[in-house]
Enzyme design. Structure first.
Site, PDB file in Angstrom:
ATOM      1  N   LYS A 176      88.244  16.964  29.183  1.00 45.82           N
ATOM      2  CA  LYS A 176      87.949  18.161  29.982  1.00 45.82           C
ATOM      3  C   LYS A 176      87.629  19.335  29.064  1.00 45.82           C
ATOM      4  O   LYS A 176      86.662  20.057  29.278  1.00 45.82           O
ATOM      5  CB  LYS A 176      89.139  18.517  30.887  1.00 45.82           C
ATOM      6  CG  LYS A 176      89.379  17.511  32.000  1.00 45.82           C
ATOM      7  CD  LYS A 176      90.501  17.978  32.908  1.00 45.82           C
ATOM      8  CE  LYS A 176      90.881  16.921  33.920  1.00 45.82           C
ATOM      9  NZ  LYS A 176      92.090  17.240  34.651  1.00 45.82           N
ATOM     10  N   GLU A 223      97.102   5.157  33.444  1.00 46.08           N
ATOM     11  CA  GLU A 223      97.459   6.563  33.207  1.00 46.08           C
ATOM     12  C   GLU A 223      98.952   6.740  32.986  1.00 46.08           C
ATOM     13  O   GLU A 223      99.373   7.696  32.344  1.00 46.08           O
ATOM     14  CB  GLU A 223      97.019   7.441  34.400  1.00 46.08           C
ATOM     15  CG  GLU A 223      95.692   8.121  34.169  1.00 46.08           C
ATOM     16  CD  GLU A 223      95.354   9.198  35.201  1.00 46.08           C
ATOM     17  OE1 GLU A 223      96.083   9.364  36.197  1.00 46.08           O
ATOM     18  OE2 GLU A 223      94.335   9.869  35.009  1.00 46.08           O
ATOM     19  N   HIS A 250      82.581 -16.929  37.378  1.00 42.89           N
ATOM     20  CA  HIS A 250      81.224 -17.201  36.896  1.00 42.89           C
ATOM     21  C   HIS A 250      80.759 -16.107  35.943  1.00 42.89           C
ATOM     22  O   HIS A 250      79.557 -15.968  35.700  1.00 42.89           O
ATOM     23  CB  HIS A 250      80.272 -17.346  38.085  1.00 42.89           C
ATOM     24  CG  HIS A 250      80.638 -18.515  38.953  1.00 42.89           C
ATOM     25  ND1 HIS A 250      79.930 -19.706  38.968  1.00 42.89           N
ATOM     26  CD2 HIS A 250      81.673 -18.691  39.811  1.00 42.89           C
ATOM     27  CE1 HIS A 250      80.496 -20.554  39.806  1.00 42.89           C
ATOM     28  NE2 HIS A 250      81.570 -19.958  40.338  1.00 42.89           N
TER      29      HIS A 250
END
Ligand code: PA5
Length: 424
Positions: free
Chosen positions: A414, A278, A299
């Site tokens: 948003k 951010e 793995h």
């Protein structure tokens, strides 16, 4: 407490070449003259923090001791990740003190909300809602649901004793609601943004409710602040790390994989990803922060790291002493062929895995690696480590001429979501 080793980093430039830029950026950070300077409160927070409020948090935790076995922490992003990273790193994933911490408000999954409600139905619960703006949808949605749950369980009066709000000192709907309902409130300072706020009430109250020594955490950050006061790149590990990232960025590496070696460090990596993602990911710039936990991910992602596209460098965050250790048991019949490890400490096995992998990835895989060694997983070490990363992140962004403290891109989802939800 924390050491940075650049010998495996394959840097094609000398870190010291950046001294002039680093000194200028350091002055902008500590004198609060750089981009986003009204959000630089975290720089001096470890010494300037509100002592009275920290006392209130400890008193609250002490007064409620024994009355709860479950702490609900409601928040998202910077109002979520730091507390979770700290609690898991310091206490481990299955602490023996019987206090369970459940994080809510960090998504919309109806399934998760339902499962949490069922899981805590017979528990003794306290709830800490955390939101600087007081209007974050994920947090507000979960808070309404779990506030009603608390009121049904304990009645209005009982819920009042058990709900705590961490938010702005004066503004926002959460502050207004908390004042109206009579919840205890704690303050997120104006000049500290979410992802730099774990050593404020945002992280400290949940930690205090979990029995963690919050004074030790603050002392760790204060000591790191002192240790990194001098921008000299011969000595300042936070800035050496920031410059190494910058050089690797210029060498074409697009992703940084933060590697941890203990399951209880996984959320530290999530916190790290938010801090750098951010802060740095804007204006078409930035290194993609990713993470892995070894040896688990050897793995899975290990194949890609070893032989896939050369787009990433590793930052190895190795904790030298995680408290508990045990010896690998002997079995003279050796049915599993594991007797060569009999009597060896499991921490030694983990260390050898780290060293072997470092050599495989850097020497044969040609993947650069920055090694960060942290002494232990104490609250003090956590406090020290977060300050190191805050400073390194601030420096990285200033070197890139980016404001580390805003996140304009987050608003886009948003707006689209609110339009679909019918929010005015
Ligand atoms: O780092 C940030 O600023 C963000 O991740 C915020 O912490 C997050 O969006 C939550 O915001 P708030 O605390 O206002 O609910």
């Amino acid at each position: 407490m924390l050491k940075v080793d650049l010998q495996y980093a394959k840097l094609q430039k000398d870190v010291l070449d950046y001294q002039e830029q680093v000194t200028a950026a350091h002055n902008d950070l500590v004198n609060k003259t750089g981009a986003g300077n009204d959000f630089l409160g975290w720089v001096d927070w470890p010494v300037d923090y509100d002592k009275e409020e920290v006392k209130r948090m400890k008193e609250l935790a002490a007064s409620m001791k024994g009355k709860y076995d479950t702490v609900l922490v409601c928040g998202i992003g910077g109002s979520y990740l730091g507390a979770r990273a700290a609690i898991e790193m310091i206490k481990g994933l299955y602490p023996s003190d019987g206090i369970e911490v459940i994080f809510i408000g960090n998504g919309f999954s109806p399934n998760y909300i339902h499962q949490v409600k069922e899981h805590i139905a017979d528990k003794e619960v306290v709830l800490n809602v955390i939101s600087k703006s007081g209007t974050t949808t994920e947090t507000s949605l979960a808070f309404r649901i779990f506030r009603q749950f608390m009121e049904e369980k304990y009645g209005k009066e009982g819920a009042r004793e058990r709900i705590y709000a961490t938010t702005d000192k004066a503004r926002g709907v959460l502050k207004a609601q908390a004042d109206k309902e009579g919840y205890a409130t704690f303050v997120i300072p104006d000049d500290i943004g979410g992802r730099y706020s774990v050593s404020t009430a945002v992280g400290l109250l949940p930690l205090a409710l979990c029995g963690i020594d919050i004074d030790a955490l603050l002392k760790g950050s204060a000591d790191a602040r002192e240790a990194y006061r001098d921008p000299d790149l011969k000595k300042n590990d936070a800035y050496r790390y920031a410059v190494a990232r910058r050089i690797l960025d210029q060498q074409g590496y697009q992703a940084e994989m933060l590697v941890t070696y203990e399951q209880q460090m996984t959320m530290v990596a999530e916190w790290f990803k938010q801090l750098f993602g951010e802060s740095e990911g804007k204006d078409g710039k930035g290194i993609l922060p990713t993470s892995a936990c070894f040896s688990t991910d050897l793995h899975s992602l290990g194949q890609f790291i070893q032989q896939g596209r050369k787009i990433l460098f590793e930052t190895l965050l190795y904790v030298k002493n995680v408290g508990t250790d045990s010896l690998f048991p002997s079995d003279p019949e050796n049915p599993d062929g594991m007797e060569y490890l009999a009597g060896k400490e499991l921490s030694w096995v983990n260390r050898k895995m780290m060293e072997g992998t470092l050599s495989a990835h850097t020497e044969e895989g040609n993947v650069p690696a920055i090694l960060i060694e942290l002494d232990d997983n104490s609250a003090y070490a956590f406090g020290y480590m977060i300050y190191f990363f805050f400073l390194a992140c601030g420096m990285t962004c200033y070197l890139l001429q980016i404001n580390p403290f805003n996140q304009p891109g987050v608003e886009v989802y948003k707006k689209k979501m609110f339009a679909l939800l019918g929010k005015e």
